[in-house]
Motif scaffolding. Structure first.
Motif, PDB file in Angstrom:
ATOM      1  N   THR A 131      -4.049 -35.906  12.887  1.00 54.74           N
ATOM      2  CA  THR A 131      -3.573 -34.531  13.061  1.00 54.74           C
ATOM      3  C   THR A 131      -2.098 -34.502  13.419  1.00 54.74           C
ATOM      4  O   THR A 131      -1.314 -33.719  12.860  1.00 54.74           O
ATOM      5  N   LEU A 132      -1.695 -35.358  14.334  1.00 57.30           N
ATOM      6  CA  LEU A 132      -0.299 -35.361  14.790  1.00 57.30           C
ATOM      7  C   LEU A 132       0.665 -35.852  13.714  1.00 57.30           C
ATOM      8  O   LEU A 132       1.866 -35.574  13.782  1.00 57.30           O
ATOM      9  N   LEU A 133       0.162 -36.574  12.718  1.00 53.74           N
ATOM     10  CA  LEU A 133       1.025 -37.058  11.638  1.00 53.74           C
ATOM     11  C   LEU A 133       1.165 -36.043  10.508  1.00 53.74           C
ATOM     12  O   LEU A 133       1.895 -36.292   9.547  1.00 53.74           O
ATOM     13  N   ASP A 135       2.550 -32.585   8.743  1.00 53.22           N
ATOM     14  CA  ASP A 135       3.878 -31.966   8.814  1.00 53.22           C
ATOM     15  C   ASP A 135       3.956 -30.938   9.937  1.00 53.22           C
ATOM     16  O   ASP A 135       4.972 -30.836  10.634  1.00 53.22           O
ATOM     17  N   LYS A 136       2.899 -30.173  10.121  1.00 51.00           N
ATOM     18  CA  LYS A 136       2.905 -29.131  11.144  1.00 51.00           C
ATOM     19  C   LYS A 136       3.185 -29.691  12.523  1.00 51.00           C
ATOM     20  O   LYS A 136       3.978 -29.142  13.295  1.00 51.00           O
ATOM     21  N   HIS A 137       2.552 -30.799  12.853  1.00 48.19           N
ATOM     22  CA  HIS A 137       2.661 -31.325  14.208  1.00 48.19           C
ATOM     23  C   HIS A 137       3.786 -32.338  14.371  1.00 48.19           C
ATOM     24  O   HIS A 137       4.266 -32.547  15.492  1.00 48.19           O
ATOM     25  N   ARG A 138       4.224 -32.974  13.285  1.00 45.86           N
ATOM     26  CA  ARG A 138       5.326 -33.929  13.418  1.00 45.86           C
ATOM     27  C   ARG A 138       6.591 -33.229  13.895  1.00 45.86           C
ATOM     28  O   ARG A 138       7.459 -33.832  14.523  1.00 45.86           O
ATOM     29  N   LYS A 139       6.727 -31.953  13.598  1.00 47.09           N
ATOM     30  CA  LYS A 139       7.906 -31.210  14.026  1.00 47.09           C
ATOM     31  C   LYS A 139       7.831 -30.821  15.506  1.00 47.09           C
ATOM     32  O   LYS A 139       8.828 -30.384  16.075  1.00 47.09           O
ATOM     33  N   ARG A 140       6.652 -30.982  16.106  1.00 49.33           N
ATOM     34  CA  ARG A 140       6.462 -30.538  17.483  1.00 49.33           C
ATOM     35  C   ARG A 140       6.396 -31.707  18.456  1.00 49.33           C
ATOM     36  O   ARG A 140       7.004 -31.669  19.515  1.00 49.33           O
ATOM     37  N   ARG A 143       7.655 -39.194  19.621  1.00 49.66           N
ATOM     38  CA  ARG A 143       7.225 -40.464  19.038  1.00 49.66           C
ATOM     39  C   ARG A 143       5.848 -40.863  19.584  1.00 49.66           C
ATOM     40  O   ARG A 143       5.526 -40.626  20.747  1.00 49.66           O
ATOM     41  N   ILE A 144       5.040 -41.467  18.730  1.00 50.02           N
ATOM     42  CA  ILE A 144       3.701 -41.917  19.108  1.00 50.02           C
ATOM     43  C   ILE A 144       3.698 -43.434  19.231  1.00 50.02           C
ATOM     44  O   ILE A 144       4.109 -44.147  18.301  1.00 50.02           O
ATOM     45  N   THR A 145       3.255 -43.952  20.355  1.00 45.01           N
ATOM     46  CA  THR A 145       3.044 -45.379  20.541  1.00 45.01           C
ATOM     47  C   THR A 145       1.548 -45.609  20.669  1.00 45.01           C
ATOM     48  O   THR A 145       0.908 -45.093  21.595  1.00 45.01           O
ATOM     49  N   LEU A 146       0.984 -46.358  19.738  1.00 44.36           N
ATOM     50  CA  LEU A 146      -0.465 -46.515  19.644  1.00 44.36           C
ATOM     51  C   LEU A 146      -0.870 -47.955  19.947  1.00 44.36           C
ATOM     52  O   LEU A 146      -0.388 -48.896  19.312  1.00 44.36           O
ATOM     53  N   PHE A 147      -1.772 -48.124  20.929  1.00 43.16           N
ATOM     54  CA  PHE A 147      -2.361 -49.417  21.268  1.00 43.16           C
ATOM     55  C   PHE A 147      -3.847 -49.371  20.914  1.00 43.16           C
ATOM     56  O   PHE A 147      -4.555 -48.429  21.289  1.00 43.16           O
ATOM     57  N   TYR A 148      -4.310 -50.412  20.220  1.00 48.14           N
ATOM     58  CA  TYR A 148      -5.708 -50.432  19.775  1.00 48.14           C
ATOM     59  C   TYR A 148      -6.185 -51.869  19.805  1.00 48.14           C
ATOM     60  O   TYR A 148      -5.564 -52.754  19.194  1.00 48.14           O
ATOM     61  N   ARG A 166       1.289 -48.842  10.054  1.00 43.73           N
ATOM     62  CA  ARG A 166       2.260 -49.897  10.411  1.00 43.73           C
ATOM     63  C   ARG A 166       3.669 -49.533   9.957  1.00 43.73           C
ATOM     64  O   ARG A 166       4.656 -49.931  10.584  1.00 43.73           O
ATOM     65  N   THR A 167       3.774 -48.795   8.870  1.00 40.14           N
ATOM     66  CA  THR A 167       5.092 -48.479   8.312  1.00 40.14           C
ATOM     67  C   THR A 167       5.509 -47.036   8.570  1.00 40.14           C
ATOM     68  O   THR A 167       6.549 -46.609   8.078  1.00 40.14           O
ATOM     69  N   ALA A 168       4.708 -46.291   9.319  1.00 40.43           N
ATOM     70  CA  ALA A 168       5.045 -44.891   9.601  1.00 40.43           C
ATOM     71  C   ALA A 168       6.237 -44.833  10.557  1.00 40.43           C
ATOM     72  O   ALA A 168       6.238 -45.477  11.607  1.00 40.43           O
ATOM     73  N   LYS A 169       7.239 -44.068  10.222  1.00 35.85           N
ATOM     74  CA  LYS A 169       8.446 -43.977  11.045  1.00 35.85           C
ATOM     75  C   LYS A 169       8.169 -43.319  12.389  1.00 35.85           C
ATOM     76  O   LYS A 169       8.846 -43.597  13.380  1.00 35.85           O
TER      77      LYS A 169
END
Length: 277
Positions: A131-133, A135-140, A143-148, A166-169
C-alpha cells in the motif's frame, strides 16, 4: 445486523500459491461470488471459513489498491487450515470482514517508517508495504526501512516481490535467517540483532512490528534504545483473536479486546493494559 461482520460472504478461490520450501504456507486469492469486496485497510483481518470445518482469523495479505480479489497467506497448523489447504481453484469458502482496526496510515505522512517482521506473520506487513509503495502514499510517507527474518532461506514469503523491493528507491530491505544453507549470502542472525546492528535513523520515525512473540519481545527494547518512543511503536497482535467481534472473550487485554480495539496497538497502549505482548 451488518452482513460483512456477521454473515460470511461466499468467495471463490481463484489461485493458490505454495510459498515456502516446507509446502505448509499457501496464499489464497479469493474473488467474491456476487457483490463486491468490502473496503479494508492494511492491518485489518477477516474470518475465513471452510464450510463444515469452522473459521479462523487471518490478516489481509493483499493491498486495498489491488482490486477485484483479496489475498490471505495461511500456514497449515490445525484442523481448519488443513481443510483449507486441501482446497484448490474453484472451491468456495466464506469470508466475513473487514474486522479490527488498521495501521494508522495518516500517522506515516511525512515520517520515515521502520518495519520489522518475522516468519509467516509477514503477511500483514506485505499488505502495508504494498500500500505504501503505491503512488498515492509514496507522496505522503517518508523512507521505508524493512527488516524481515525467517528460520532458514526456504521460508521467505513472496520471493518475487522481495526481489523487486531490493531495487526500490523508496525502500531499504534487510533480510536475515537463523540458519543458512549453501544458497544464502546474507546475514545469519536474529531479527532484533539485525535491527540493532543496522541502526536505522529514528528521528521522526514510526516503527511497525509483527511476528512471533519472542521476536516482538526482544525487538521492542532495541527500537527504544535506538530512540523510537513507545507511542511511535505499533504492534500487530493478530495471534490473540478468535471470533473477531468481541463476543468469545478469547482476546481480552484487560478491559479491551484485540479484535475490536486492535489488532494494532501502540507499545504505550499495551503497557497500560498488560505485560503479555
Amino acid at each position: 445486523m451488518n452482513r460483512s461482520l456477521f454473515v460470511p460472504q461466499r468467495m471463490e478461490i481463484v489461485k493458490v500459491t505454495d510459498e515456502v520450501a516446507t509446502h505448509d504456507i499457501f496464499t489464497f486469492e479469493l474473488a467474491p461470488l456476487g457483490g463486491g469486496i468490502a473496503p479494508y485497510l492494511p492491518g485489518q483481518f477477516a474470518e475465513l471459513s471452510v464450510f463444515g470445518a469452522g473459521e479462523a482469523p487471518f490478516g489481509y495479505a493483499s493491498s486495498p489498491h489491488e482490486t477485484g480479489t483479496v489475498r490471505f497467506t495461511v500456514k497449515r497448523m490445525g484442523a481448519l487450515t488443513r481443510e483449507l489447504h486441501r482446497l484448490g481453484p474453484g472451491a468456495v469458502v466464506g469470508m466475513r470482514g473487514p474486522l479490527g482496526n488498521p495501521f494508522p496510515l495518516d500517522r506515516f505522512e511525512g515520517r520515515d517508517l521502520i518495519v520489522v517482521g518475522g516468519g509467516y506473520a509477514f503477511t500483514t506487513l506485505r499488505s502495508l508495504i504494498a500500500t505504501l509503495l503505491t503512488d498515492k502514499h509514496r507522496k505522503r510517507a517518508g523512507r521505508i526501512t524493512l527488516f524481515y527474518g525467517v528460520r532458514h532461506p526456504g521460508l521467505f514469503l513472496y520471493k518475487g516481490e522481495l526481489d523487486r523491493w531490493r531495487t526500490a528507491k523508496e525502500l531499504s530491505l534487510h533480510l536475515t535467517v537463523d540458519a543458512a544453507d549453501e544458497t544464502w549470502k546474507g546475514p545469519v542472525k536474529l531479527v532484533p540483532d539485525l535491527v540493532r546492528d543496522t541502526a536505522p535513523a529514528t528521528e521522526n520515525a514510526v516503527a511497525v512490528v509483527c511476528g512471533p512473540p519472542a521476536m516482538i519481545r526482544f525487538t521492542l527494547p532495541v527500537l527504544e534504545t535506538l530512540g523510537v518512543g513507545e507511542e511511535n511503536i505499533l504492534i500487530s497482535m493478530e495471534r490473540k483473536m478468535k471470533c473477531g467481534v468481541g463476543m468469545c472473550g478469547r482476546c481480552n487485554l484487560g478491559p479491551r479486546f484485540v479484535c475490536k480495539d486492535g489488532p494494532v496497538f501502540t507499545l504505550k497502549e499495551l503497557r497500560e493494559l498488560t505485560d503479555d505482548y
